[in-house]
Scaffold this active site. Structure first.
Site, mmCIF file in Angstrom:
data_model
loop_
_atom_site.group_PDB
_atom_site.id
_atom_site.type_symbol
_atom_site.label_atom_id
_atom_site.label_comp_id
_atom_site.label_asym_id
_atom_site.label_seq_id
_atom_site.Cartn_x
_atom_site.Cartn_y
_atom_site.Cartn_z
ATOM 1 N N GLY A 124 0.809 -1.020 -0.106
ATOM 2 C CA GLY A 124 -0.019 0.051 0.049
ATOM 3 C C GLY A 124 0.750 1.162 -0.001
ATOM 4 N N PHE A 135 0.027 10.544 -7.341
ATOM 5 C CA PHE A 135 0.016 9.107 -7.258
ATOM 6 C C PHE A 135 -0.741 8.541 -8.505
ATOM 7 C CE2 PHE A 135 1.947 10.196 -3.522
ATOM 8 C CZ PHE A 135 1.317 10.560 -2.474
ATOM 9 N N TRP A 157 2.188 1.810 -3.472
ATOM 10 C CA TRP A 157 1.186 2.163 -4.208
ATOM 11 C C TRP A 157 1.327 3.609 -4.487
ATOM 12 C CZ3 TRP A 157 -2.938 5.069 -3.470
ATOM 13 C CH2 TRP A 157 -3.944 5.146 -4.548
ATOM 14 N N HIS A 158 1.607 4.217 -3.232
ATOM 15 C CA HIS A 158 1.731 5.918 -3.185
ATOM 16 C C HIS A 158 2.798 6.281 -4.172
ATOM 17 C CE1 HIS A 158 -1.288 5.185 0.003
ATOM 18 N NE2 HIS A 158 -1.776 6.438 -0.416
ATOM 19 N N GLY A 159 3.842 5.820 -4.305
ATOM 20 C CA GLY A 159 5.012 6.393 -4.991
ATOM 21 C C GLY A 159 6.216 5.365 -4.956
#
Lengths: 345, 465
Positions: free
Chosen positions: B318, B465, B321-323
């Site tokens: 997770g 993102f 996923w953001h960066g």
């Protein structure tokens, strides 16, 4: 029809509420007026300044942050301080400005005379203004001493009107330099208000003034960044030296007992950076025998010792913008040192 | 175009008017789809085709999964969809990250893999998760494919949520597309208020706090211990108001058009533990991670140790996923540890009356809030070294510039007031815009936005993102 009335009434009511909020906490100023000599000034009244620092203050009938100027008393020693927004110091309450602090310090030093330090700072002014109004100031105030607050812009963009936003500026004349006037900026109001003077009150309504400014910014094609004063780089060239020489020569003729207070822009990331304008000012001021109070070392030493910049406020950004309380305190002490050593007769 | 721009205002009014004027529903849907593609093309026209291809491929795979009863074949098609989507995400978002990380390891061998000049398509993370949930739900028989491919295309491209979510669940949104698109005054009235509520959070709180936060996070070594703490707390408020403000504007825009998008935030900073925080923060993402990753890994069905490991894996991914940065991985890892620790702890206090005590609740809230703020340091910092400087300054009293940012003092009561207003909107209470009181409130907020808007607006944080 009923809905339109409700729409109008609710919009006006909301504006009224915001007018009260803005006038109390954000921005209030009396409407501008035309002075025969000083040009566009604010009429006397209460100002609220909340966008950088915070203060409430009053201006007198000539738009200065002072009480009305009475004739000079026999036992009175008057120090006239000319400057721009750094001296006007709308970001601070009056008792925190360096002029008020200086007056308090000098009067507690046990001098024979009653010392009056007059704050004639006005946002946007530059040496061209101080020269243009010299006769008027001398007659009105009868100063014993004149302190002229300057910064880098005063001998570059402001003086030469590079940004085309000055009512008075210096330009080349036929044989020498001379003071030029931009009449449209010198006058009090827009053409509409000149034609319909009764509409002048509109300019003192905070909601209208702020809405106009914000809409202009929002509708502009790109967000333009207003350079903070600390980021202005003075571009000195041969013209700067000529103009500085000419300007100081004029000050010698127009005022008696003059000194210059130089307020530097400090790059707090690299505080050792020296200004070329400061160096030129020292040189030409020496030529005309003017003392110069260069606050660079005071400001940088203070920052090194305390890690607190002398520019900036909690509601803006430390290190940027106008001088805060610490900066004004340092300036007042520096001037107090000078006047203490100098006998006040 | 961002929601708080004049371009979006003009665009949205046009779309709304077209939805009102056009009579035939298929034409309305076509116009809405074209408008959504235009909205995406406004950001970057080059990736409109990519979005279309992703919709088409996943729709086709959905049909293939549905057309067979053979579980092996269904699984293969699903795997194909997942691989296809992850390849796209991996290439555009993580290729250079992994190459860079590999280069750090290979540095001693004097080997240097080449980096590519890759442009990140806006909103790719959200688009990928959305199409993946579509095919996975079909595989799980949670929903069927829509009658028309264009409905899926509209789900993916629906402009209010396209760039930064909320991640829509096909089983919730696709049925709405089967109904005629009808513009109703009640929906517009309600939608406008949700939109304005979001705009206030973004413009008046988040953007104002950015003036304070950006310089402090840029040069944290210059600022004092107190200023650093204020900046960290301010960032917690900024990211919440920025992202939830955007989500509210998305929800409000959709509501005006007659569509219901689920809320994405539910006052996360009142949480008393990390588990509760993730039920309140970025709800569409945490729900997606739970349903499609955590449960797929086994959830809590394979013992406690495996449960804690699954939580760690989910949060690490997770975070990633953001960066494409190790800072985001660390942020995710911290939350994974927090979740696992809370699960262990919850098992211990279950059945005791300790959790009902006022002091316990207060301390729980404080610990949770401070933990979340500390984790945000990694999320916000430009790189790991800056994170370390900030953490050092947070936990060791140090000297520096004192900056007690006034906007933060104004932001906190404004946030509390807006939470109160927001909770009213959640209960479907809204002011009537045809009454004097309703119009007064509306104009008051509108003028407030005009007078107090900062000169420079910050981009939406989650757009990256």
């Amino acid at each position: 029809m009923k809905f339109i009335l409700k729409l109008g009434a609710s919009a006006v009511s909301a504006l009224l509420v915001w007018e009260i909020v803005l006038q109390l906490f954000v921005s209030k100023m009396p409407m501008p007026q035309s002075h025969p000599i000083l040009g566009r000034i604010s009429s006397g009244g209460v100002h609220v300044h909340g966008t950088e620092g915070f203060s409430w203050y009053t201006t007198n009938s000539i738009g200065m942050r002072e009480s009305e100027i009475a004739p000079k008393g026999s036992n009175e020693y008057r120090i006239l301080v000319l400057g721009d927004s750094y001296t006007e110091a709308a970001q601070l309450f009056k008792n925190k400005t360096y002029t008020a602090l200086l007056e308090r310090m000098l009067n507690s030093n046990g001098n024979d005379k009653s010392i009056r330090v007059l704050n004639f700072g006005m946002s946007g002014h530059s040496p061209a203004y101080y020269l243009q109004f010299a006769d008027y100031y001398n007659e009105l105030v009868s100063p014993d001493y004149v302190v002229i607050q300057v910064n880098d812009g005063d001998f570059s963009s402001d003086l030469m009107n590079t940004n085309n936003d000055k009512a008075l500026y210096i330009a080349s004349g036929d044989t020498d330099y001379k003071i030029m006037m931009n009449a449209s900026k010198f006058n009090a109001s827009s053409k509409i208000i000149q034609k319909y003077p009764r509409l002048g009150f509109i300019t003192s309504i905070s909601t209208i003034r702020m809405a106009k400014e914000k809409l202009a910014m929002l509708l502009s094609p790109a967000n333009t960044v207003n350079a903070s004063y600390s980021s202005i780089q003075a571009k000195a060239d041969y013209k700067t030296e000529e103009i500085m020489d000419w300007t100081l020569r004029q000050f010698k003729q127009k005022y008696t007992n003059v000194s210059f207070l130089y307020l530097p822009s400090i790059d707090y990331g690299n505080p050792e950076t020296e200004s070329h304008i400061a160096e030129l000012l020292n040189r030409y001021a020496a030529k005309y025998d003017f003392p110069v109070f260069n606050m660079t070392s005071d400001f940088t030493s203070y920052y090194k010792q305390t890690r607190q910049p002398v520019h900036g406020f909690h509601n803006t950004s430390p290190g940027e913008g106008h001088m805060n309380e610490a900066g004004h305190e340092l300036v007042a002490r520096r001037l107090d040192d000078f006047f203490e050593r100098r006998a006040i007769h | 175009m961002i929601f708080s721009s004049k371009e979006y205002f003009v665009f949205f009014i046009l779309v709304l008017l077209l939805m009102m004027i056009i009579k035939r529903n298929p034409v309305k849907k076509a116009v809405l789809l074209l408008a959504s593609y235009y909205f995406y093309a406004y950001w970057d026209y080059r990736f409109v085709v990519l979005m279309f291809i992703m919709s088409l491929v996943n729709y086709y795979i959905g049909l293939m999964i549905e057309s067979t009863g053979n579980s092996v074949v269904r699984k293969r098609w699903l795997a194909g969809s997942v691989i296809f989507n992850l390849i796209i995400l991996g290439f555009f978002k993580y290729f250079n990250f992994f190459v860079d990380s590999a280069n750090m390891l290979l540095d001693n061998l004097n080997v240097r893999l080449p980096l590519l000049d890759i442009i990140l398509p806006v909103g790719i993370s959200f688009i990928v998760f959305e199409v993946m949930s579509y095919t996975i739900d079909i595989y799980r028989k949670n929903n069927g494919s829509p009658k028309s491919f264009w409905d899926l295309a509209l789900l993916v491209a629906f402009f209010p949520h396209l760039i930064a979510g909320p991640i829509l669940k096909p089983k919730h949104f696709l049925p709405q597309l089967e109904n005629p698109i009808t513009i109703r005054w009640h929906n517009v009235e309600y939608g406008i208020q949700i939109f304005v509520f979001g705009l206030v959070k973004k413009v008046l709180i988040a953007d104002r706090l950015a003036f304070f936060i950006d310089p402090v996070f840029k040069n944290p070594q210059d600022y004092s211990f107190i200023t650093i703490w204020l900046a960290v707390i301010a960032y917690a408020i900024q990211i919440y108001c920025d992202f939830s403000g955007y989500s509210d504007m998305a929800i409000g825009s959709a509501k005006c058009l007659g569509f219901d998008i689920p809320r994405n935030f539910n006052m996360p900073y009142i949480s008393r533990n990390i588990t509760e925080f993730w039920r309140r923060w970025h709800i569409s993402l945490s729900t997606w991670l739970k349903e499609y990753l955590y449960i797929a890994l086994g959830g809590n069905r394979k013992g406690k140790i495996r449960q804690y490991a699954n939580l760690m894996i989910v949060m690490l991914l997770g975070g990633l996923w953001h960066g494409s940065s190790w800072n985001f991985v660390i942020w995710g890892g911290l939350h994974g540890i927090g979740l696992a620790v809370h699960k262990m702890y919850a098992d211990y206090v279950k059945g005791t009356t300790l959790s009902d005590h006022f002091l316990y609740k207060t301390v729980s809230w404080l610990v949770t809030f401070l933990f979340v703020c500390t984790a945000w340091v990694f999320f916000r910092s430009s790189d790991f070294s800056v994170s370390l400087v900030i953490l050092q300054k947070m936990f060791m009293v140090s000297d520096g510039i004192h900056w007690y940012a006034t906007p933060l003092l104004i932001a906190i009561p404004l946030l509390i007031a807006s939470h109160y207003a927001g909770s009213k909107l959640k209960d479907y209470y809204c002011v009537k815009l045809n009454t004097f009181k309703g119009l007064l409130v509306f104009f008051f907020i509108l003028f407030g936005l005009l007078f107090l808007t900062p000169v420079h607006s910050s981009p939406f944080i989650y757009f990256q993102f």
